[in-house]
Design an enzyme around this catalytic site. Structure first.
Site, PDB file in Angstrom:
ATOM      1  N   HIS A 183      32.534  -6.082  51.179  1.00  0.00           N
ATOM      2  CA  HIS A 183      33.163  -4.920  51.836  1.00  0.00           C
ATOM      3  C   HIS A 183      33.000  -4.947  53.355  1.00  0.00           C
ATOM      4  O   HIS A 183      33.452  -4.019  54.020  1.00  0.00           O
ATOM      5  CB  HIS A 183      32.657  -3.579  51.272  1.00  0.00           C
ATOM      6  CG  HIS A 183      33.140  -3.295  49.888  1.00  0.00           C
ATOM      7  ND1 HIS A 183      33.490  -2.028  49.470  1.00  0.00           N
ATOM      8  CD2 HIS A 183      33.344  -4.109  48.815  1.00  0.00           C
ATOM      9  CE1 HIS A 183      33.876  -2.075  48.200  1.00  0.00           C
ATOM     10  NE2 HIS A 183      33.794  -3.337  47.787  1.00  0.00           N
ATOM     11  N   GLU A 185      40.299  -2.158  40.779  1.00  0.00           N
ATOM     12  CA  GLU A 185      38.864  -1.910  40.554  1.00  0.00           C
ATOM     13  C   GLU A 185      38.281  -1.015  41.634  1.00  0.00           C
ATOM     14  O   GLU A 185      37.342  -0.259  41.379  1.00  0.00           O
ATOM     15  CB  GLU A 185      38.112  -3.249  40.518  1.00  0.00           C
ATOM     16  CG  GLU A 185      36.656  -3.131  40.081  1.00  0.00           C
ATOM     17  CD  GLU A 185      35.715  -2.684  41.195  1.00  0.00           C
ATOM     18  OE1 GLU A 185      34.747  -1.956  40.907  1.00  0.00           O
ATOM     19  OE2 GLU A 185      35.944  -3.075  42.358  1.00  0.00           O
ATOM     20  N   GLU A 186      38.826  -1.095  42.843  1.00  0.00           N
ATOM     21  CA  GLU A 186      38.190  -0.467  44.000  1.00  0.00           C
ATOM     22  C   GLU A 186      38.430   1.041  44.131  1.00  0.00           C
ATOM     23  O   GLU A 186      37.671   1.713  44.818  1.00  0.00           O
ATOM     24  CB  GLU A 186      38.669  -1.157  45.288  1.00  0.00           C
ATOM     25  CG  GLU A 186      38.298  -2.628  45.411  1.00  0.00           C
ATOM     26  CD  GLU A 186      36.818  -2.853  45.658  1.00  0.00           C
ATOM     27  OE1 GLU A 186      36.060  -1.859  45.736  1.00  0.00           O
ATOM     28  OE2 GLU A 186      36.419  -4.019  45.771  1.00  0.00           O
ATOM     29  N   ASP A 198      42.489  -6.652  43.049  1.00  0.00           N
ATOM     30  CA  ASP A 198      42.899  -5.797  44.161  1.00  0.00           C
ATOM     31  C   ASP A 198      42.041  -6.048  45.398  1.00  0.00           C
ATOM     32  O   ASP A 198      40.949  -6.614  45.320  1.00  0.00           O
ATOM     33  CB  ASP A 198      42.815  -4.318  43.768  1.00  0.00           C
ATOM     34  CG  ASP A 198      41.435  -3.919  43.259  1.00  0.00           C
ATOM     35  OD1 ASP A 198      40.758  -4.757  42.622  1.00  0.00           O
ATOM     36  OD2 ASP A 198      41.016  -2.768  43.501  1.00  0.00           O
TER      37      ASP A 198
END
Length: 394
Positions: free
Chosen positions: A366, A139-140, A81
């Site tokens: 990020h 996952e995020e 993702d």
């Protein structure tokens, strides 16, 4: 088998990069990865494997490679993702989806594992055991995909599990590891404090929620400084304090949201206990009522010491020109839902350095300008390939 596998991986480096760039151009957010999941599933079409799609609470995929000989059963995982970030990196394969970006390297994770899995499929007659390839969604965003995949029971037969994360903590060719607690756990909280509104000139006829909320913000910071063992790590962050109103009106309620991190289960328990105690104290001290949402997202990530030593020793002895350095990395402050696999299955989550060439101060995961040295993708494939071969060899 090891020699054959490494030759195959080396010859397919360009394909790994091509896949990574395609995924980078077409990122999808957590729980919305329909096209990415289809791309992954299509990759395995007509290959001699078992494919399960829509595993867990989203678009998870498990591909099972049955070796030609009996042996161990273990898993390899990569997430796929992306993040709700507008890309600012100056690359020709920039995201085509406005406001969505592969800013954490999951595109590289998926690219290496697809090619590694395909090479293992071609060598399946030489494999002693069974390998489950786990392509994980979401996952995020909590609750994440890992927990739901574990809860399906489809991994109950695994004896070990391995995964990697790309991190710009060194040049491509460096592989890092850390034994024991390695990533922090994380909890989300939201606190609504309800008082009594009133005129700014008459505080005695009101009950000021902003004052109570301000006291909470200060008191919450004493949990780590005065309750947590100073040799361990904990963080309480207030990220949002919504008390917007008029300058001469006493607010009847405020909403506070934040993030809690902890290095291990002991710290997690201490912070949770003290957090609830402070909220109850606020109610009593200020005569307000509180509505608390306290949701642990991901547990602390614990790398099995024996298997992590095995990973480090395997890579140190690999004699592979792509793997130039193997070193112990420090504990990491972020969280990762790979921790859910490791709560149930012994394993190790290790790190592939990916600082772009010529960059001294790289943008970390990020960041909207995050990028990697694509040589790290082959390093990841070979590192996990060596671990796979050594584990199969016993």
């Amino acid at each position: 088998m090891r020699e054959k596998l490494m030759e195959k991986l080396h010859s397919r480096k360009d394909e790994m990069i091509e896949i990574r760039r395609y995924l980078h151009e077409n990122p999808e957010l957590s729980f919305k990865e329909e096209k990415t999941a289809k791309y992954i599933a299509d990759f395995y079409k007509d290959k001699d494997v078992d494919i399960e799609t829509n595993v867990g609470n989203g678009h998870g995929i498990i591909v099972t490679i049955h070796g030609g000989k009996p042996g161990k059963t273990f898993g390899l995982r990569a997430d796929f993702d992306a993040l709700p970030i507008t890309e600012e990196a100056d690359v020709p394969f920039k995201s085509k989806n406005e406001g969505v970006m592969h800013a954490c390297g999951h595109d590289a994770h998926t690219a290496y594992l697809l090619i590694l899995a395909d090479c293992l499929i071609q060598l399946k007659d030489d494999i002693k055991g069974t390998i489950k390839i786990i392509h994980q969604h979401a996952e995020e965003v909590p609750p994440g995909g890992a927990k739901s995949i574990v809860e399906t029971g489809k991994l109950d037969d695994l004896e070990a599990i391995f995964g990697i994360h790309v991190l710009p903590l060194g040049p491509a060719g460096t592989v890092g590891y850390h034994s024991g607690y390695s990533f922090n756990g994380r909890t989300y909280f939201k606190l609504i404090i309800k008082g009594k509104g009133g005129h700014g000139s008459s505080p005695d006829k009101a009950n000021d929620s902003i004052v109570a909320g301000s006291y909470f913000v200060t008191a919450a910071q004493t949990i780590v400084s005065r309750r947590v063992n100073p040799m361990k790590a904990g963080v309480v962050t207030v990220g949002s304090f919504d008390g917007k109103g008029s300058f001469n009106v006493i607010k009847d309620s405020v909403e506070i949201e934040g993030d809690i991190r902890y290095s291990d289960k002991e710290v997690q328990d201490v912070i949770e206990k003290e957090f609830h105690r402070i909220v109850k104290g606020i109610e009593e001290l200020f005569g307000v009522s509180c509505e608390l949402t306290y949701k642990p997202d991901y547990p602390p990530l614990y790398n099995d010491p024996e298997l992590t030593d095995f990973v480090a020793e395997t890579l140190e002895n690999a004699d592979d020109k792509e793997i130039k350095k193997v070193e112990e990395f420090p504990k990491m402050a972020p969280s990762d839902d790979f921790a859910y696999y490791l709560e149930k299955i012994p394993g190790s989550y290790f790190y592939i350095a990916c600082t772009p060439k010529g960059v001294e101060d790289p943008y970390f995961n990020h960041h909207p300008k995050f990028d990697i040295d694509e040589d790290a993708i082959l390093v990841a494939a070979k590192a996990v390939g060596h671990v796979t071969c050594s584990y199969l060899e016993g």
